[in-house]
Design a protein around this motif. Sequence first.
Motif, PDB file in Angstrom:
ATOM      1  N   SER A 183       0.972  -1.654   0.030  1.00 16.60           N
ATOM      2  CA  SER A 183       0.185  -0.429   0.141  1.00 16.60           C
ATOM      3  C   SER A 183       0.960   1.588  -0.214  1.00 16.60           C
ATOM      4  N   GLY A 184       2.539   1.156  -0.503  1.00 13.80           N
ATOM      5  CA  GLY A 184       2.834   1.962  -0.918  1.00 13.80           C
ATOM      6  C   GLY A 184       3.423   2.715   0.484  1.00 13.80           C
ATOM      7  N   SER A 185       2.989   1.700   1.690  1.00 12.55           N
ATOM      8  CA  SER A 185       3.955   2.293   3.020  1.00 12.55           C
ATOM      9  C   SER A 185       3.155   3.736   3.455  1.00 12.55           C
ATOM     10  N   ARG A 186       2.187   3.370   3.376  1.00  5.91           N
ATOM     11  CA  ARG A 186       1.334   4.691   4.111  1.00  5.91           C
ATOM     12  C   ARG A 186       0.899   4.242   5.412  1.00  5.91           C
ATOM     13  N   LEU A 187       1.226   5.339   6.404  1.00  2.00           N
ATOM     14  CA  LEU A 187       0.930   5.185   7.534  1.00  2.00           C
ATOM     15  C   LEU A 187      -0.465   4.867   8.094  1.00  2.00           C
ATOM     16  N   PHE A 237      -3.056   4.446  11.120  1.00  2.00           N
ATOM     17  CA  PHE A 237      -3.119   4.927  12.787  1.00  2.00           C
ATOM     18  C   PHE A 237      -3.895   4.256  13.682  1.00  2.00           C
ATOM     19  N   TYR A 252       2.206  14.266   3.340  1.00  2.00           N
ATOM     20  CA  TYR A 252       0.787  13.485   3.662  1.00  2.00           C
ATOM     21  C   TYR A 252       0.083  14.890   4.511  1.00  2.00           C
ATOM     22  N   TYR A 310      -3.156  14.840   7.749  1.00  2.00           N
ATOM     23  CA  TYR A 310      -3.985  13.627   7.793  1.00  2.00           C
ATOM     24  C   TYR A 310      -5.080  14.550   8.825  1.00  2.00           C
ATOM     25  N   GLU A 334      -8.634   8.193  15.624  1.00  2.00           N
ATOM     26  CA  GLU A 334      -7.439   7.696  14.721  1.00  2.00           C
ATOM     27  C   GLU A 334      -6.966   8.886  14.639  1.00  2.00           C
ATOM     28  N   LEU A 335      -6.031   9.108  13.566  1.00  2.00           N
ATOM     29  CA  LEU A 335      -5.020   9.501  12.544  1.00  2.00           C
ATOM     30  C   LEU A 335      -5.971   9.500  11.141  1.00  2.00           C
ATOM     31  N   LEU A 347      -5.919   9.361   6.701  1.00  2.00           N
ATOM     32  CA  LEU A 347      -5.191   9.934   5.764  1.00  2.00           C
ATOM     33  C   LEU A 347      -6.337  10.819   4.706  1.00  2.00           C
ATOM     34  N   TYR A 367       3.708  12.111  -3.889  1.00  2.00           N
ATOM     35  CA  TYR A 367       4.799  11.624  -3.950  1.00  2.00           C
ATOM     36  C   TYR A 367       6.124  11.810  -4.259  1.00  2.00           C
ATOM     37  N   ASP A 405      -7.095   7.606   1.553  1.00  6.72           N
ATOM     38  CA  ASP A 405      -8.624   6.703   2.962  1.00  6.72           C
ATOM     39  C   ASP A 405      -9.555   7.051   3.231  1.00  6.72           C
ATOM     40  N   PHE A 413      10.774   8.662   3.040  1.00  5.49           N
ATOM     41  CA  PHE A 413      10.946   7.020   2.877  1.00  5.49           C
ATOM     42  C   PHE A 413      11.637   6.755   0.986  1.00  5.49           C
ATOM     43  N   ASN A 442       8.576   3.949   7.400  1.00  7.09           N
ATOM     44  CA  ASN A 442       8.488   4.698   6.726  1.00  7.09           C
ATOM     45  C   ASN A 442       7.871   6.360   7.802  1.00  7.09           C
ATOM     46  N   LEU A 499       7.172   9.158   9.350  1.00  7.40           N
ATOM     47  CA  LEU A 499       6.728  10.535   9.134  1.00  7.40           C
ATOM     48  C   LEU A 499       7.422  11.384  10.096  1.00  7.40           C
TER      49      LEU A 499
END
Lengths: 113, 115
Positions: free
Chosen positions: A97-101, A103, B33, B35, B42-43, B45, B50, B59, B96, B102, B104
């Motif tokens: 997934s593109g290493s997106r975090l 949480f 990014y 958030y 939660e945070l 996105l 990129y 998301d 990254f 990764n 942040l």
Amino acid sequence: DQQVKQNSPSLSVQEGRISILNCDYTNSMFDYFLWYKKYPAEGPTFLISISSIKDKNEDGRFTVFLNKSAKHLSLHIVPSQPGDSAVYFCAASAAASGSRLTFGEGTQLTVNP
Amino acid sequence: EADIYQTPRYLVIGTGKKITLECSQTMGHDKMYWYQQDPGMELHLIHYSYGVNSTEKGDLSSESTVSRIRTEHFPLTLESARPSHTSQYLCASSDFRSSGANVLTFGAGSRLTVL
């Protein structure tokens, strides 16, 4: 569906004792896990990470344990200090997934003097 | 030392106003990014980039838009703010590549209140 969950909204410990913060995940594709700390009115700051190929990573007072079979990780802080009082976020990423975090909801840790 | 800056830190505005949240980083990071976070949650996105001229939706569906004309700058715009947009907006960046974690680096956040 929430892929990273921190089921304890808050935790209170005495100074000098151990703090254990827990995190569960559902996505077996996660390959890295990270912990962030957040003080009020500030952005999260990175604490420690662990690769899915390891079961433990240590950095000073902070140790992260990973149990892949249980899809569970925990952050241990020993000894706890009042300055550790903050919200702790667990995060996970997958290379696919593109290493997106992704949480968790965070756990408010309070360390009492 | 934080090398990613967000302005304004706090903003209270009326419904229907257009707002832009600024985010700048001095680390030369390719990836940036946005958030969104509410208390006890939660945070989420909402946007990421990129590199220059590259932006993607995250998301969580958001009515905001972003642009990436310069490497160091990643502003977020709401054309017509509504009370449902009240939240904290966190900008982050990373260098990254393709291996490792990764990690942040986050700015201090912009807390938006829409009346």
